[in-house]
Design an enzyme around this catalytic site. Sequence first.
Site, PDB file in Angstrom:
ATOM      1  N   ARG A 118       6.887  13.154 -17.378  1.00  0.00           N
ATOM      2  CA  ARG A 118       5.861  13.668 -18.298  1.00  0.00           C
ATOM      3  C   ARG A 118       6.368  13.792 -19.734  1.00  0.00           C
ATOM      4  O   ARG A 118       6.035  14.752 -20.429  1.00  0.00           O
ATOM      5  CB  ARG A 118       5.325  15.026 -17.839  1.00  0.00           C
ATOM      6  CG  ARG A 118       4.437  14.991 -16.610  1.00  0.00           C
ATOM      7  CD  ARG A 118       3.017  14.558 -16.984  1.00  0.00           C
ATOM      8  NE  ARG A 118       2.182  14.539 -15.801  1.00  0.00           N
ATOM      9  CZ  ARG A 118       1.401  15.547 -15.422  1.00  0.00           C
ATOM     10  NH1 ARG A 118       1.314  16.636 -16.152  1.00  0.00           N
ATOM     11  NH2 ARG A 118       0.696  15.454 -14.323  1.00  0.00           N
TER      12      ARG A 118
ATOM     13  N   ARG B  10       0.907  16.826 -23.389  1.00  0.00           N
ATOM     14  CA  ARG B  10       0.332  17.852 -24.273  1.00  0.00           C
ATOM     15  C   ARG B  10       1.330  18.641 -25.097  1.00  0.00           C
ATOM     16  O   ARG B  10       0.931  19.314 -26.048  1.00  0.00           O
ATOM     17  CB  ARG B  10      -0.528  18.820 -23.449  1.00  0.00           C
ATOM     18  CG  ARG B  10      -1.886  18.217 -23.096  1.00  0.00           C
ATOM     19  CD  ARG B  10      -2.589  19.058 -22.067  1.00  0.00           C
ATOM     20  NE  ARG B  10      -1.755  19.103 -20.872  1.00  0.00           N
ATOM     21  CZ  ARG B  10      -2.145  19.636 -19.705  1.00  0.00           C
ATOM     22  NH1 ARG B  10      -3.332  20.189 -19.599  1.00  0.00           N
ATOM     23  NH2 ARG B  10      -1.342  19.625 -18.674  1.00  0.00           N
TER      24      ARG B  10
ATOM     25  N   ARG C 206      -5.576  12.702 -27.871  1.00  0.00           N
ATOM     26  CA  ARG C 206      -6.339  13.253 -26.735  1.00  0.00           C
ATOM     27  C   ARG C 206      -7.643  13.894 -27.215  1.00  0.00           C
ATOM     28  O   ARG C 206      -8.677  13.756 -26.580  1.00  0.00           O
ATOM     29  CB  ARG C 206      -5.454  14.279 -26.018  1.00  0.00           C
ATOM     30  CG  ARG C 206      -6.072  15.015 -24.873  1.00  0.00           C
ATOM     31  CD  ARG C 206      -6.110  14.150 -23.627  1.00  0.00           C
ATOM     32  NE  ARG C 206      -6.598  14.920 -22.493  1.00  0.00           N
ATOM     33  CZ  ARG C 206      -7.883  15.185 -22.272  1.00  0.00           C
ATOM     34  NH1 ARG C 206      -8.807  14.734 -23.088  1.00  0.00           N
ATOM     35  NH2 ARG C 206      -8.237  15.893 -21.230  1.00  0.00           N
TER      36      ARG C 206
ATOM     37  N   ASP D  53      -1.896   7.693 -14.666  1.00  0.00           N
ATOM     38  CA  ASP D  53      -1.879   8.813 -13.713  1.00  0.00           C
ATOM     39  C   ASP D  53      -1.889   8.253 -12.297  1.00  0.00           C
ATOM     40  O   ASP D  53      -2.382   7.146 -12.061  1.00  0.00           O
ATOM     41  CB  ASP D  53      -3.089   9.730 -13.922  1.00  0.00           C
ATOM     42  CG  ASP D  53      -2.852  11.083 -13.251  1.00  0.00           C
ATOM     43  OD1 ASP D  53      -2.222  11.946 -13.872  1.00  0.00           O
ATOM     44  OD2 ASP D  53      -3.260  11.251 -12.090  1.00  0.00           O
TER      45      ASP D  53
ATOM     46  N   TYR E 280      -4.728  14.830  -2.756  1.00  0.00           N
ATOM     47  CA  TYR E 280      -5.790  14.980  -3.761  1.00  0.00           C
ATOM     48  C   TYR E 280      -7.109  14.393  -3.252  1.00  0.00           C
ATOM     49  O   TYR E 280      -8.184  14.934  -3.504  1.00  0.00           O
ATOM     50  CB  TYR E 280      -5.381  14.306  -5.079  1.00  0.00           C
ATOM     51  CG  TYR E 280      -4.269  15.044  -5.791  1.00  0.00           C
ATOM     52  CD1 TYR E 280      -4.541  16.160  -6.580  1.00  0.00           C
ATOM     53  CD2 TYR E 280      -2.936  14.662  -5.642  1.00  0.00           C
ATOM     54  CE1 TYR E 280      -3.524  16.861  -7.214  1.00  0.00           C
ATOM     55  CE2 TYR E 280      -1.910  15.359  -6.270  1.00  0.00           C
ATOM     56  CZ  TYR E 280      -2.212  16.457  -7.054  1.00  0.00           C
ATOM     57  OH  TYR E 280      -1.203  17.159  -7.672  1.00  0.00           O
TER      58      TYR E 280
HETATM   59  O1  CP3 Z   1       5.544  10.952 -17.022  1.00  0.00           O
HETATM   60  C1  CP3 Z   1       4.824  10.468 -17.919  1.00  0.00           C
HETATM   61  O2  CP3 Z   1       4.978  10.736 -19.122  1.00  0.00           O
HETATM   62  C2  CP3 Z   1       3.780   9.434 -17.534  1.00  0.00           C
HETATM   63  C3  CP3 Z   1       2.480   9.906 -17.330  1.00  0.00           C
HETATM   64  C4  CP3 Z   1       2.070  10.644 -16.058  1.00  0.00           C
HETATM   65  C5  CP3 Z   1       0.941  11.501 -16.040  1.00  0.00           C
HETATM   66  N1  CP3 Z   1       0.744  11.882 -14.754  1.00  0.00           N
HETATM   67  C6  CP3 Z   1       0.123  11.866 -17.203  1.00  0.00           C
HETATM   68  C7  CP3 Z   1      -0.769  13.035 -17.136  1.00  0.00           C
HETATM   69  C8  CP3 Z   1       2.579  10.590 -14.762  1.00  0.00           C
HETATM   70  C9  CP3 Z   1       3.822   9.875 -14.251  1.00  0.00           C
HETATM   71  C10 CP3 Z   1       1.727  11.381 -13.943  1.00  0.00           C
HETATM   72  C11 CP3 Z   1       1.914  11.529 -12.486  1.00  0.00           C
HETATM   73  C12 CP3 Z   1       1.126  12.535 -11.750  1.00  0.00           C
HETATM   74  N2  CP3 Z   1      -0.191  12.860 -11.935  1.00  0.00           N
HETATM   75  C13 CP3 Z   1       1.624  13.266 -10.650  1.00  0.00           C
HETATM   76  C14 CP3 Z   1       3.014  13.133 -10.050  1.00  0.00           C
HETATM   77  C15 CP3 Z   1       4.056  13.842 -10.814  1.00  0.00           C
HETATM   78  C16 CP3 Z   1       3.871  15.343 -10.937  1.00  0.00           C
HETATM   79  O3  CP3 Z   1       3.651  15.804 -12.061  1.00  0.00           O
HETATM   80  O4  CP3 Z   1       3.963  16.004  -9.894  1.00  0.00           O
HETATM   81  C17 CP3 Z   1       0.576  14.083 -10.190  1.00  0.00           C
HETATM   82  C18 CP3 Z   1       0.628  15.064  -9.038  1.00  0.00           C
HETATM   83  C19 CP3 Z   1      -0.562  13.813 -11.003  1.00  0.00           C
HETATM   84  C20 CP3 Z   1      -1.936  14.384 -10.863  1.00  0.00           C
HETATM   85  C21 CP3 Z   1      -2.369  15.108 -12.070  1.00  0.00           C
HETATM   86  N3  CP3 Z   1      -2.615  14.542 -13.296  1.00  0.00           N
HETATM   87  C22 CP3 Z   1      -2.635  16.506 -12.190  1.00  0.00           C
HETATM   88  C23 CP3 Z   1      -2.462  17.524 -11.075  1.00  0.00           C
HETATM   89  C24 CP3 Z   1      -3.049  16.729 -13.505  1.00  0.00           C
HETATM   90  C25 CP3 Z   1      -3.554  18.027 -14.086  1.00  0.00           C
HETATM   91  C26 CP3 Z   1      -2.469  18.964 -14.397  1.00  0.00           C
HETATM   92  C27 CP3 Z   1      -1.967  18.734 -15.794  1.00  0.00           C
HETATM   93  O5  CP3 Z   1      -0.746  18.738 -15.991  1.00  0.00           O
HETATM   94  O6  CP3 Z   1      -2.805  18.612 -16.680  1.00  0.00           O
HETATM   95  C28 CP3 Z   1      -2.994  15.486 -14.196  1.00  0.00           C
HETATM   96  C29 CP3 Z   1      -3.333  15.233 -15.619  1.00  0.00           C
HETATM   97  C30 CP3 Z   1      -2.317  14.528 -16.464  1.00  0.00           C
HETATM   98  N4  CP3 Z   1      -1.561  13.445 -16.090  1.00  0.00           N
HETATM   99  C31 CP3 Z   1      -2.013  14.849 -17.820  1.00  0.00           C
HETATM  100  C32 CP3 Z   1      -1.058  13.908 -18.256  1.00  0.00           C
HETATM  101  C33 CP3 Z   1      -0.448  13.778 -19.615  1.00  0.00           C
HETATM  102  C34 CP3 Z   1      -2.682  15.944 -18.652  1.00  0.00           C
HETATM  103  C35 CP3 Z   1      -4.048  15.460 -19.053  1.00  0.00           C
HETATM  104  C36 CP3 Z   1      -4.518  16.017 -20.340  1.00  0.00           C
HETATM  105  O7  CP3 Z   1      -4.108  15.547 -21.401  1.00  0.00           O
HETATM  106  O8  CP3 Z   1      -5.360  16.925 -20.292  1.00  0.00           O
END
Ligand code: CP3
Length: 354
Positions: free
Chosen positions: A36, A40, A49, A86, A162
């Site tokens: 990540r 944000r 965003r 994602d 999910y």
């Molecule tokens: O690592 C990186 O920089 C690459 C981008 C990336 C995202 N999600 C961007 C994201 C990667 C590799 C993921 C993987 C992901 N997504 C996982 C596995 C890794 C982990 O974190 O456990 C999972 C479980 C998800 C599912 C997911 N996506 C959730 C539960 C959420 C909401 C929670 C949150 O942190 O907002 C997301 C949204 C998400 N994925 C965001 C980002 C940057 C935030 C979205 C926003 O800008 O509002």
Amino acid sequence: MPSVSKHSFDPKASAKPLLAALSGKTLARPPVWLMRQAGRYLPEYREIRAKAGSFLDLCYDPELATEITLQPIRRFAMDAAILFCDILVVPHAMGQSVAFKEGEGPVLGPVRTLSDIARLDVGAVVERLSPVYLAVEKIAKALPPETALIGFAGAPWTVATYMVEGGTSRDFLAVKSLAYSDPAVFEQLIDRLVEASIAHLSAQAAAGAEVLQIFDTWAGILPSKQFEKWCIAPTRRIVETLRKQAPGIPIIGFPRGAGVGYQRYAGETGVDAVGLDTSVPPDWAAETLQGKVALQGNLDPVLLVAGGAPMREAALGIIDALGGGPFIFNLGHGVVPPTDPDNVVDLLSTVRGG
Ligand code: CP3
């Protein structure tokens, strides 16, 4: 002494520290990137965003996804870029409804019955995700020569949580009940996800991803027999097929929370490297796992929020324990939004000995 590489020699790879570590080499200083690392906590991400319609729109826009992927590379000169996307684009591409609600996380129309599963269209995945592969091509062209590009997918088990729960869960009652009470039905879902993940990862490799990471965020919630059936076995099938479809591409597995299950995961899935979550003792991992696989991890993301001496001491302790073998410095889970980007600068200079 560098250990023997599992992969054939690639002259390009020697310029990229991440690829060297993944091929089994012990480096003088570990390559570093952060899960990540785009997101944000970066003002430049929040700016894009705010203008974009939704989070998924960003994932499907090749120009914006490229720009966001490159943001942490420009700011911090990480050793790897990870595609901005994602894990939930895969169920979305198979036809499930997926939305990201502000402050709520992902919301999916739950898949629970055989007919829900039968409607999932694995064959559509690569076509529907073509903007994502276009982003991979653009990023590959834009990266500095020493920076590796990581593509990724969620592991079938984690994506299934999910899909069945309809979002994030506290107790995982729906998905575990389905897996325990109706394993033949649940297996159909896992089988489709294995196929979809192979197609998605293969397409990223074809578009220019040089490393693939499989995120099994919820591996730690299963009893050991089910961990073997729903995490290890499907991951092994994905790895085996990718070895044929994308030969030579290193694969990192991240079975978060697997505990002692890390040992079987490292020995049985066939991955080249394993991502350690925050709870895994680095010296235990060095002794038990590092002879089989390269290791990645595992600073607590909250230490990156705290910053200062506690963060630096913890980082140096991890390097001390794991730096004697093939190792990639990372967090034990993703960067969290309250992180100060200046702490990332400080962490990188600590890891790089500056
Ligand atoms: O690592 C990186 O920089 C690459 C981008 C990336 C995202 N999600 C961007 C994201 C990667 C590799 C993921 C993987 C992901 N997504 C996982 C596995 C890794 C982990 O974190 O456990 C999972 C479980 C998800 C599912 C997911 N996506 C959730 C539960 C959420 C909401 C929670 C949150 O942190 O907002 C997301 C949204 C998400 N994925 C965001 C980002 C940057 C935030 C979205 C926003 O800008 O509002």
